[in-house]
Design a protein around this motif. Structure first.
Motif, PDB file in Angstrom:
ATOM      1  N   VAL A 178       0.841  -1.197   0.000  1.00 49.28           N
ATOM      2  CA  VAL A 178       0.000   0.000   0.000  1.00 49.28           C
ATOM      3  C   VAL A 178       0.876   1.248   0.000  1.00 49.28           C
ATOM      4  N   ARG A 179       1.901   1.272   0.849  1.00 45.87           N
ATOM      5  CA  ARG A 179       2.820   2.431   0.875  1.00 45.87           C
ATOM      6  C   ARG A 179       3.460   2.652  -0.486  1.00 45.87           C
ATOM      7  N   GLU A 180       3.909   1.570  -1.113  1.00 40.87           N
ATOM      8  CA  GLU A 180       4.549   1.671  -2.432  1.00 40.87           C
ATOM      9  C   GLU A 180       3.560   2.207  -3.475  1.00 40.87           C
ATOM     10  N   LEU A 181       2.373   1.647  -3.517  1.00 40.34           N
ATOM     11  CA  LEU A 181       1.381   2.078  -4.502  1.00 40.34           C
ATOM     12  C   LEU A 181       0.984   3.536  -4.302  1.00 40.34           C
ATOM     13  N   ARG A 182       0.887   3.969  -3.052  1.00 43.57           N
ATOM     14  CA  ARG A 182       0.431   5.331  -2.777  1.00 43.57           C
ATOM     15  C   ARG A 182       1.459   6.380  -3.176  1.00 43.57           C
ATOM     16  N   THR A 183       2.663   5.983  -3.496  1.00 40.82           N
ATOM     17  CA  THR A 183       3.630   6.967  -4.003  1.00 40.82           C
ATOM     18  C   THR A 183       3.277   7.404  -5.420  1.00 40.82           C
ATOM     19  N   ARG A 184       2.459   6.580  -6.123  1.00 43.70           N
ATOM     20  CA  ARG A 184       2.105   6.890  -7.507  1.00 43.70           C
ATOM     21  C   ARG A 184       0.610   6.937  -7.790  1.00 43.70           C
ATOM     22  N   TYR A 185      -0.191   6.282  -6.951  1.00 42.97           N
ATOM     23  CA  TYR A 185      -1.608   6.115  -7.245  1.00 42.97           C
ATOM     24  C   TYR A 185      -2.467   6.357  -6.004  1.00 42.97           C
ATOM     25  N   ARG A 186      -3.742   6.610  -6.242  1.00 38.86           N
ATOM     26  CA  ARG A 186      -4.734   6.463  -5.179  1.00 38.86           C
ATOM     27  C   ARG A 186      -5.084   4.986  -5.140  1.00 38.86           C
ATOM     28  N   VAL A 187      -5.303   4.445  -3.956  1.00 39.34           N
ATOM     29  CA  VAL A 187      -5.548   3.012  -3.801  1.00 39.34           C
ATOM     30  C   VAL A 187      -6.988   2.791  -3.344  1.00 39.34           C
ATOM     31  N   LEU A 188      -7.803   2.209  -4.228  1.00 39.70           N
ATOM     32  CA  LEU A 188      -9.208   1.903  -3.962  1.00 39.70           C
ATOM     33  C   LEU A 188      -9.353   0.379  -3.955  1.00 39.70           C
ATOM     34  N   VAL A 189      -9.563  -0.193  -2.790  1.00 39.34           N
ATOM     35  CA  VAL A 189      -9.468  -1.638  -2.587  1.00 39.34           C
ATOM     36  C   VAL A 189     -10.844  -2.303  -2.655  1.00 39.34           C
ATOM     37  N   TRP A 190     -10.899  -3.471  -3.261  1.00 42.45           N
ATOM     38  CA  TRP A 190     -12.120  -4.273  -3.311  1.00 42.45           C
ATOM     39  C   TRP A 190     -11.800  -5.678  -2.867  1.00 42.45           C
ATOM     40  N   THR A 191     -12.597  -6.483  -2.614  1.00 42.84           N
ATOM     41  CA  THR A 191     -13.878  -6.465  -1.949  1.00 42.84           C
ATOM     42  C   THR A 191     -13.604  -6.708  -0.471  1.00 42.84           C
ATOM     43  N   VAL A 192     -13.903  -5.712   0.336  1.00 33.98           N
ATOM     44  CA  VAL A 192     -13.634  -5.752   1.775  1.00 33.98           C
ATOM     45  C   VAL A 192     -14.979  -5.906   2.478  1.00 33.98           C
ATOM     46  N   ASN A 193     -15.201  -7.081   3.065  1.00 28.03           N
ATOM     47  CA  ASN A 193     -16.494  -7.358   3.692  1.00 28.03           C
ATOM     48  C   ASN A 193     -16.404  -7.591   5.202  1.00 28.03           C
TER      49      ASN A 193
END
Length: 53
Positions: A13-28
């Motif tokens: 998540v830290r790595e991805l957030r350096t370049r992107y917004r992180v919208l995660v699926w499917t969290v139930n």
């Protein structure tokens, strides 16, 4: 970036957030949602919004 929740770790998540917004699926599950929020994801997609609110 829209990864599936099971593919993520806090480091990823830290790595991805350096370049992107992180919208995660499917969290139930509430515990998983809280963990991902603590990691800094930008949004969660769920089948059960009433469980996570």
């Amino acid at each position: 970036m829209h990864p599936e929740a099971s593919l993520l770790s806090e480091a990823k998540v830290r790595e991805l957030r350096t370049r992107y917004r992180v919208l995660v699926w499917t969290v139930n599950r509430r515990q998983q949602a809280q963990e991902l929020a603590a990691w800094g994801v930008d949004a969660l997609v769920t089948d059960f919004p009433g469980v996570l609110v």
